[in-house]
Design an enzyme around this catalytic site. Structure first.
Site, PDB file in Angstrom:
ATOM      1  N   ASP A 136       0.110  -7.292   1.685  1.00 41.90           N
ATOM      2  CA  ASP A 136       0.505  -6.117   1.723  1.00 41.90           C
ATOM      3  C   ASP A 136       2.026  -6.070   1.912  1.00 41.90           C
ATOM      4  O   ASP A 136       2.477  -5.719   2.790  1.00 41.90           O
ATOM      5  CB  ASP A 136      -0.002  -5.330   2.819  1.00 41.90           C
ATOM      6  CG  ASP A 136       0.102  -3.749   2.914  1.00 41.90           C
ATOM      7  OD1 ASP A 136       0.655  -3.312   1.666  1.00 41.90           O
ATOM      8  OD2 ASP A 136      -0.286  -3.060   3.847  1.00 41.90           O
ATOM      9  N   HIS A 155       0.907  -1.285  -0.218  1.00 41.93           N
ATOM     10  CA  HIS A 155      -0.112   0.108  -0.057  1.00 41.93           C
ATOM     11  C   HIS A 155       0.799   1.288   0.097  1.00 41.93           C
ATOM     12  O   HIS A 155       0.426   2.337  -0.350  1.00 41.93           O
ATOM     13  CB  HIS A 155      -1.041  -0.087   1.294  1.00 41.93           C
ATOM     14  CG  HIS A 155      -0.469   0.404   2.426  1.00 41.93           C
ATOM     15  ND1 HIS A 155      -0.177  -0.635   3.419  1.00 41.93           N
ATOM     16  CD2 HIS A 155      -0.266   1.685   3.160  1.00 41.93           C
ATOM     17  CE1 HIS A 155       0.126   0.170   4.553  1.00 41.93           C
ATOM     18  NE2 HIS A 155      -0.065   1.502   4.158  1.00 41.93           N
ATOM     19  N   GLU A 208      19.077   6.518   8.338  1.00 42.44           N
ATOM     20  CA  GLU A 208      18.452   7.680   8.465  1.00 42.44           C
ATOM     21  C   GLU A 208      18.118   7.576  10.229  1.00 42.44           C
ATOM     22  O   GLU A 208      18.120   6.252  10.605  1.00 42.44           O
ATOM     23  CB  GLU A 208      17.363   7.985   7.831  1.00 42.44           C
ATOM     24  CG  GLU A 208      16.489   9.123   8.269  1.00 42.44           C
ATOM     25  CD  GLU A 208      17.228  10.401   7.854  1.00 42.44           C
ATOM     26  OE1 GLU A 208      18.201  10.484   8.563  1.00 42.44           O
ATOM     27  OE2 GLU A 208      16.644  11.353   7.274  1.00 42.44           O
ATOM     28  N   GLY A 234       1.987   6.001   9.096  1.00 41.95           N
ATOM     29  CA  GLY A 234       3.598   6.725   8.609  1.00 41.95           C
ATOM     30  C   GLY A 234       4.638   5.502   8.914  1.00 41.95           C
ATOM     31  O   GLY A 234       5.712   5.569   8.409  1.00 41.95           O
ATOM     32  N   SER A 270       4.033   2.096   8.099  1.00 37.93           N
ATOM     33  CA  SER A 270       3.708   1.234   7.379  1.00 37.93           C
ATOM     34  C   SER A 270       4.830   0.857   6.415  1.00 37.93           C
ATOM     35  O   SER A 270       5.645   1.683   6.185  1.00 37.93           O
ATOM     36  CB  SER A 270       2.560   1.644   6.170  1.00 37.93           C
ATOM     37  OG  SER A 270       1.310   1.236   6.866  1.00 37.93           O
ATOM     38  N   GLY A 271       4.936  -0.148   6.196  1.00 39.99           N
ATOM     39  CA  GLY A 271       6.069  -1.042   5.422  1.00 39.99           C
ATOM     40  C   GLY A 271       7.364  -1.386   6.485  1.00 39.99           C
ATOM     41  O   GLY A 271       8.180  -2.034   5.853  1.00 39.99           O
TER      42      GLY A 271
HETATM   43  N1  ARG Z   1      -1.610   1.832   7.394  1.00 40.47           N
HETATM   44  C1  ARG Z   1      -0.636   2.435   8.242  1.00 40.47           C
HETATM   45  C2  ARG Z   1       0.569   3.115   7.573  1.00 40.47           C
HETATM   46  O1  ARG Z   1       0.095   3.437   6.175  1.00 40.47           O
HETATM   47  C3  ARG Z   1      -0.140   1.612   9.394  1.00 40.47           C
HETATM   48  C4  ARG Z   1      -0.902   1.601  10.385  1.00 40.47           C
HETATM   49  C5  ARG Z   1      -0.457   0.769  11.679  1.00 40.47           C
HETATM   50  N2  ARG Z   1      -1.612   0.711  12.532  1.00 40.47           N
HETATM   51  C6  ARG Z   1      -1.616   0.152  13.756  1.00 40.47           C
HETATM   52  N3  ARG Z   1      -2.594   0.224  14.654  1.00 40.47           N
HETATM   53  N4  ARG Z   1      -0.600  -0.825  14.088  1.00 40.47           N
HETATM   54  O2  ARG Z   1       1.480   4.078   8.081  1.00 40.47           O
END
Ligand code: ARG
Length: 386
Positions: A69, A17, A35, A160, A162-163
């Protein structure tokens, strides 16, 4: 912005995503390796900003269910490993569920749901729970074998992140077991964070990152460490790395096992270290002083293998910020200087010798030339335009 995990010298693992949304292309993605502070250069070893050459997508990514994902980024130039930049290990047992284990998640994401992102890299520890756990099954239903949940009350990954990596220690090394994917809010009571389950994608990952291993062989077959053994090491020629640091002891230098004494290093597997590292501190004449051959101490575990894994956040910013990396002392005599490259948009104060994304260069007031004859601006993708 997103997080990512360095897998080897060429590949970063991140979330689908992150690369699927809002027109992210390989051309627009920039990976920052090593970083720590996003808005100030306080890192002891400057970060490496590397453009992405290719985004390797999962064609079974299901956007509506946020399933599969996971994506891989092939970097346009090799990462230079150092004390702060070490790839994470990949799991080797595809059946390991990790239930009940404490794992570390890290990133520059928001520090609360809807809050602001962090300038400094943060980490927290969360417990991996079974898919059937009430904090996972309750809010998300059956997530199958492609995802995993991690929950500890009061802490979580967030927007933020994510990944980015969910890692845990296996045999003393950080292994990446999850990729930050989604969750209901962040750190909400009885709502776990959901992660892509790395063990489900091992063959796909290994097939796609095969050309990024330093030795050219897959360390899941032949373990990564190339750890010096107690057998008498075969040493390659000595290589002067004093411009990078006063390394003393045993190291993995860009994946090559080496033993060093005050910055003079020799590989312990017989490879010619300096040429493998592309003479970072100068040409063979200035390097390889035969008189300064290191005395081999009893080899121990290579220090960098125990360092925490590097989180490499891919960003969508254009590659305008290629920042110089390790400073090199002026003693490295420049040979065949390459074309002048304007890097003033990156840093107007570049003066002296640097390793810029692995390329040795000499700079005056933000204008640099490669000292190895290469075309610096071309190699860096013309970060400040022509
Ligand atoms: N979808 C989020 C991103 O794009 C990550 C969210 C993770 N959420 C959580 N409750 N662990 O950064």
């Amino acid at each position: 912005m997103c997080g990512g995990t360095l897998i080897n010298r060429k590949y970063v693992m991140t979330a689908m995503h992150c690369v699927k949304s809002s027109g992210v292309t390989a051309r627009s993605a920039l990976v920052k390796i090593g970083e720590f502070s996003l808005n100030s250069a306080i890192e002891t070893i400057p970060q490496q900003n590397i453009p992405v050459a290719q985004i390797i997508e999962r064609d079974d990514y299901d956007e509506s269910r946020i399933n599969n994902d996971i994506a891989l980024l092939r970097l346009s130039t090799d990462v230079v490993f150092n004390d702060n930049v070490v790839p994470a290990c990949l799991p080797t047992d595809p059946n390991q569920q990790y239930v009940g284990q404490q794992a570390i998640v890290s990133g520059w994401g928001t520090t609360s749901s809807g809050g602001s992102t962090s300038n400094l890299l943060k980490e927290t520890t969360v417990k991996i729970v079974a898919n059937s756990d009430s904090t996972c099954l309750g809010p998300y239903g059956n997530i199958g074998s492609t995802r995993m949940c991690a929950y500890t009350a009061g802490t979580d990954s967030c927007q933020g992140d994510s990944g980015g990596p969910l890692v845990l220690k296996e045999d003393g090394r950080y292994t990446v077991v999850g990729v930050v994917s989604y969750g209901n809010g962040c750190a909400r009571a009885n709502n776990a964070g959901v992660y892509a389950r790395v063990t489900n994608y091992l063959s796909w990952i290994n097939e796609n990152v095969a050309d990024g291993w330093c030795s050219g062989t897959n360390p899941t077959v032949a373990p990564t460490t190339a750890a010096p053994t107690t057998a008498a090491p075969t040493t390659g020629g000595a290589c002067d790395l004093t411009c990078i640091g006063d390394f003393t002891g045993n190291y993995l230098l860009n994946g090559l096992p080496a033993t060093c004494n005050l910055g003079i290093c020799s590989s312990t597997d017989g490879t010619d270290l300096c040429s493998a590292l592309r003479f970072p501190c100068g040409t063979p004449t200035t390097a390889a002083p035969t008189t300064a051959a290191p005395t081999t101490a009893a080899p121990t575990t290579a220090a960098p293998t125990t360092a925490p894994p590097t989180t490499a956040p891919p960003t969508t910013a254009p590659p305008t910020t290629a920042a110089p990396t390790t400073a090199v002392p002026t003693s490295a005599a420049p040979v065949k200087p390459g074309k002048l490259c304007n890097l003033r948009c990156v840093n107007r104060n570049l003066n002296g010798n640097y390793l810029i994304n692995g390329i040795p260069a000499i700079c005056r007031r933000g204008r640099c030339r490669a000292t190895d004859g290469s075309h610096l601006c071309k190699q860096l993708g013309f970060p400040c335009r022509r």
